[in-house]
Motif scaffolding. Structure first.
Motif, PDB file in Angstrom:
ATOM      1  N   LYS A 193       0.855  -1.191   0.000  1.00 32.21           N
ATOM      2  CA  LYS A 193       0.000   0.000   0.000  1.00 32.21           C
ATOM      3  C   LYS A 193       0.883   1.231   0.000  1.00 32.21           C
ATOM      4  O   LYS A 193       1.998   1.210   0.529  1.00 32.21           O
ATOM      5  CB  LYS A 193      -0.927   0.006   1.215  1.00 32.21           C
ATOM      6  N   LEU A 228       0.700   5.713   0.318  1.00 27.59           N
ATOM      7  CA  LEU A 228      -0.055   6.932   0.621  1.00 27.59           C
ATOM      8  C   LEU A 228       0.584   8.084  -0.140  1.00 27.59           C
ATOM      9  O   LEU A 228       1.805   8.228  -0.131  1.00 27.59           O
ATOM     10  CB  LEU A 228       0.032   7.216   2.121  1.00 27.59           C
ATOM     11  N   ALA A 262       0.225  12.158  -0.380  1.00 23.61           N
ATOM     12  CA  ALA A 262      -0.400  13.384   0.105  1.00 23.61           C
ATOM     13  C   ALA A 262       0.228  14.551  -0.629  1.00 23.61           C
ATOM     14  O   ALA A 262       1.433  14.577  -0.834  1.00 23.61           O
ATOM     15  CB  ALA A 262      -0.156  13.526   1.605  1.00 23.61           C
ATOM     16  N   SER A 271       0.202  18.984  -1.079  1.00 23.64           N
ATOM     17  CA  SER A 271      -0.249  20.256  -0.553  1.00 23.64           C
ATOM     18  C   SER A 271      -1.464  20.715  -1.345  1.00 23.64           C
ATOM     19  O   SER A 271      -1.599  20.427  -2.532  1.00 23.64           O
ATOM     20  CB  SER A 271       0.867  21.291  -0.647  1.00 23.64           C
ATOM     21  N   TRP A 292       6.763   3.437   5.373  1.00 25.02           N
ATOM     22  CA  TRP A 292       5.720   3.513   6.407  1.00 25.02           C
ATOM     23  C   TRP A 292       6.007   2.565   7.561  1.00 25.02           C
ATOM     24  O   TRP A 292       5.461   2.714   8.643  1.00 25.02           O
ATOM     25  CB  TRP A 292       4.357   3.188   5.768  1.00 25.02           C
ATOM     26  N   ARG A 307       7.487   7.727  12.252  1.00 22.14           N
ATOM     27  CA  ARG A 307       6.461   8.218  11.322  1.00 22.14           C
ATOM     28  C   ARG A 307       6.012   9.629  11.630  1.00 22.14           C
ATOM     29  O   ARG A 307       5.865  10.460  10.746  1.00 22.14           O
ATOM     30  CB  ARG A 307       5.207   7.365  11.482  1.00 22.14           C
ATOM     31  N   LEU A 345       6.154  12.984   9.240  1.00 20.99           N
ATOM     32  CA  LEU A 345       4.994  13.803   8.863  1.00 20.99           C
ATOM     33  C   LEU A 345       5.190  15.251   9.312  1.00 20.99           C
ATOM     34  O   LEU A 345       4.832  16.186   8.594  1.00 20.99           O
ATOM     35  CB  LEU A 345       3.716  13.215   9.468  1.00 20.99           C
ATOM     36  N   PHE A 347       7.515  16.930   6.861  1.00 22.88           N
ATOM     37  CA  PHE A 347       6.792  17.270   5.630  1.00 22.88           C
ATOM     38  C   PHE A 347       5.946  18.514   5.845  1.00 22.88           C
ATOM     39  O   PHE A 347       5.909  19.425   5.019  1.00 22.88           O
ATOM     40  CB  PHE A 347       5.909  16.096   5.207  1.00 22.88           C
ATOM     41  N   ASP A 348       5.268  18.551   6.985  1.00 20.19           N
ATOM     42  CA  ASP A 348       4.422  19.686   7.310  1.00 20.19           C
ATOM     43  C   ASP A 348       5.237  20.978   7.419  1.00 20.19           C
ATOM     44  O   ASP A 348       4.768  22.058   7.049  1.00 20.19           O
ATOM     45  CB  ASP A 348       3.712  19.403   8.633  1.00 20.19           C
ATOM     46  N   SER A 374       7.183  24.917   1.167  1.00 22.39           N
ATOM     47  CA  SER A 374       6.852  24.955  -0.264  1.00 22.39           C
ATOM     48  C   SER A 374       5.350  24.979  -0.496  1.00 22.39           C
ATOM     49  O   SER A 374       4.599  24.276   0.179  1.00 22.39           O
ATOM     50  CB  SER A 374       7.426  23.706  -0.953  1.00 22.39           C
ATOM     51  N   LYS A 410       4.097  20.640  -2.586  1.00 23.51           N
ATOM     52  CA  LYS A 410       4.853  19.544  -1.984  1.00 23.51           C
ATOM     53  C   LYS A 410       3.970  18.317  -1.938  1.00 23.51           C
ATOM     54  O   LYS A 410       2.750  18.421  -1.838  1.00 23.51           O
ATOM     55  CB  LYS A 410       5.329  19.925  -0.581  1.00 23.51           C
ATOM     56  N   SER A 411       4.591  17.154  -2.027  1.00 23.26           N
ATOM     57  CA  SER A 411       3.816  15.919  -1.920  1.00 23.26           C
ATOM     58  C   SER A 411       4.601  14.909  -1.102  1.00 23.26           C
ATOM     59  O   SER A 411       5.830  14.876  -1.122  1.00 23.26           O
ATOM     60  CB  SER A 411       3.466  15.353  -3.294  1.00 23.26           C
ATOM     61  N   LEU A 412       3.827  14.123  -0.360  1.00 23.60           N
ATOM     62  CA  LEU A 412       4.389  13.075   0.497  1.00 23.60           C
ATOM     63  C   LEU A 412       3.981  11.724  -0.082  1.00 23.60           C
ATOM     64  O   LEU A 412       2.820  11.530  -0.438  1.00 23.60           O
ATOM     65  CB  LEU A 412       3.797  13.204   1.903  1.00 23.60           C
ATOM     66  N   HIS A 413       4.929  10.813  -0.182  1.00 25.01           N
ATOM     67  CA  HIS A 413       4.628   9.470  -0.685  1.00 25.01           C
ATOM     68  C   HIS A 413       5.136   8.464   0.337  1.00 25.01           C
ATOM     69  O   HIS A 413       6.340   8.366   0.567  1.00 25.01           O
ATOM     70  CB  HIS A 413       5.303   9.229  -2.033  1.00 25.01           C
ATOM     71  N   ALA A 414       4.203   7.768   0.955  1.00 23.84           N
ATOM     72  CA  ALA A 414       4.569   6.754   1.939  1.00 23.84           C
ATOM     73  C   ALA A 414       4.171   5.400   1.380  1.00 23.84           C
ATOM     74  O   ALA A 414       3.095   5.257   0.816  1.00 23.84           O
ATOM     75  CB  ALA A 414       3.839   7.009   3.254  1.00 23.84           C
ATOM     76  N   ARG A 415       5.051   4.418   1.539  1.00 20.93           N
ATOM     77  CA  ARG A 415       4.651   3.085   1.095  1.00 20.93           C
ATOM     78  C   ARG A 415       4.945   2.079   2.193  1.00 20.93           C
ATOM     79  O   ARG A 415       5.873   2.251   2.985  1.00 20.93           O
ATOM     80  CB  ARG A 415       5.348   2.708  -0.207  1.00 20.93           C
ATOM     81  N   SER A 416       4.122   1.024   2.203  1.00 26.67           N
ATOM     82  CA  SER A 416       4.315  -0.033   3.176  1.00 26.67           C
ATOM     83  C   SER A 416       5.694  -0.636   2.988  1.00 26.67           C
ATOM     84  O   SER A 416       6.227  -0.684   1.875  1.00 26.67           O
ATOM     85  CB  SER A 416       3.232  -1.098   3.008  1.00 26.67           C
TER      86      SER A 416
END
Lengths: 253, 253
Positions: A216, A218, A220, A222, B194, B201, B205, B208-209, B213, B216-222
């Protein structure tokens, strides 16, 4: 299942259909493309089977990956009558929005109610689609959706082993949906906006965490829910292509 | 800057170089490809300029997008002597790991120390690279990195306006890095595992927060950090292609 209209444009065949009384649209490569993977797309609450983002995804899926893509109107949406109970729930959402109160609990309740009715309709639609000659009834099927389409899709994915990969967008989370997520075991891609005042980030992360799939991811970004940038649409379709394969005889970009 | 070796294979020209005493590698399209966007890649702690994942990204970037890609050995890494102070910090990390204590504070401290020395070296390397005829000195530059490469890259990106897009992977977060993240304003893509027991974790996060910018994008994978699947590498390079453009005269997949 019977087809009610058929048009063709830019290499995409578009047919409308009815399964029982549920109206849908099917986008597919021009006839002669042989077997094509099947992708189901679920619209968000208040939208319908021709929601602009959904159609853009469908057309890209057909032309880039050779998919056949299906969408149907959820109960009380699009060409379908809205029941009195549904109207009352929608009015409760609207009142909360006007009063600047949190809409999430009202949306989640309404969404669960619609999704519970939508799942058997999707299953019947899938039964019908798998009788078509261009669909391999033994092939894995994909499901993608936003909001209401997520709730519906998680319930469908958890209960129908034909769904082999699921792409979810933003959704209002409640305990019932968390329970459904724990039953989802196929590869999942989950795309959430990072800065949407109506959506609870912590709930989105908890939902992702609850999904039981070994594979899986995720994503996210902005900003708010809409509009999704084109490159996200392309990324999502590549996710499905990895898990469903691609249509035969297509030119791939 | 002077080149110390040159080889060519499968359409990729690979040259090693020295800028002052810092050794680096430059991968680029075969001569004659005219102007090519520049991507800098920072290796993780304990690795070096030819880390396997880094090389795979570099080769894909050259062949698919026509990038020129540069990597250098960080202080105390690869072909460079490790100072006594660095050795002591690395030993502290190893002791914590053997004792099954959290390694994050030790790694974060060592990483900050190495990164502070690496940033001026990167800046000098970039100055030198921009004198090459195939590099447009006015064009936006990309930076991608993992772990130590993230810390170095965030500090470089926050302080050097030539970096126009940054792709970050997993990193150990501390307060100093949070402060740096708040100064990063260019488009950022942040990829985190992840389920990595060494990585927090919540801290990922929060980092990233903190990035300032607008895009911006966050990509988390199992799963854990390594190995990154090929499709993630391809996604990351598409992110850079969107922001840097693509090399002229390349065939794109």
């Amino acid at each position: 299942m019977h087809f009610t209209s058929e048009t063709s444009s830019n290499g995409v065949l578009e047919r409308t259909f009815l399964v029982n009384d549920v109206p849908g649209v099917l986008w597919s490569p021009e006839p002669g493309s042989a077997v094509t993977p099947l992708l189901l797309l679920g619209h968000s609450g208040g939208m319908h089977k021709r929601a602009p983002g959904l159609v853009a995804t469908a057309l890209h899926g057909v032309t880039t990956h050779g998919f056949t893509v299906a969408a149907v109107d959820a109960p009380g949406h699009g060409d379908r009558e809205r029941s009195r109970a549904d109207r009352q729930q929608v009015e409760a959402i609207q009142r909360a929005r006007v009063a600047r109160e949190p809409i999430a609990p009202f949306v989640a309740e309404h969404t669960m109610s619609v999704a519970e009715r939508a799942v058997p309709e999707w299953r019947a639609t899938l039964d019908a689609l798998q009788t078509l000659p261009e669909i391999d009834a033994a092939a894995p099927v994909g499901y993608g959706g936003m909001m209401l389409g997520v709730t519906t899709g998680m319930m469908l994915t958890a209960s129908d082993s034909r769904i082999a990969a699921a792409g979810f967008g933003a959704v209002f989370v409640n305990d019932a949906l968390m329970d459904v997520a724990r039953q989802v075991t196929v590869p999942v891609e989950y795309r959430v906006p990072w800065d949407d005042e109506d959506l609870d980030r912590g709930a989105a992360l908890a939902l992702f965490d609850a999904v039981a799939s070994g594979e899986k991811s995720l994503h996210a970004r902005s900003g708010r829910c809409h509009p999704a940038p084109d490159h996200e649409r392309a990324d999502s379709l590549r996710f499905f292509a990895r898990h469903l394969g691609q249509g035969i005889g297509q030119v791939f970009s």
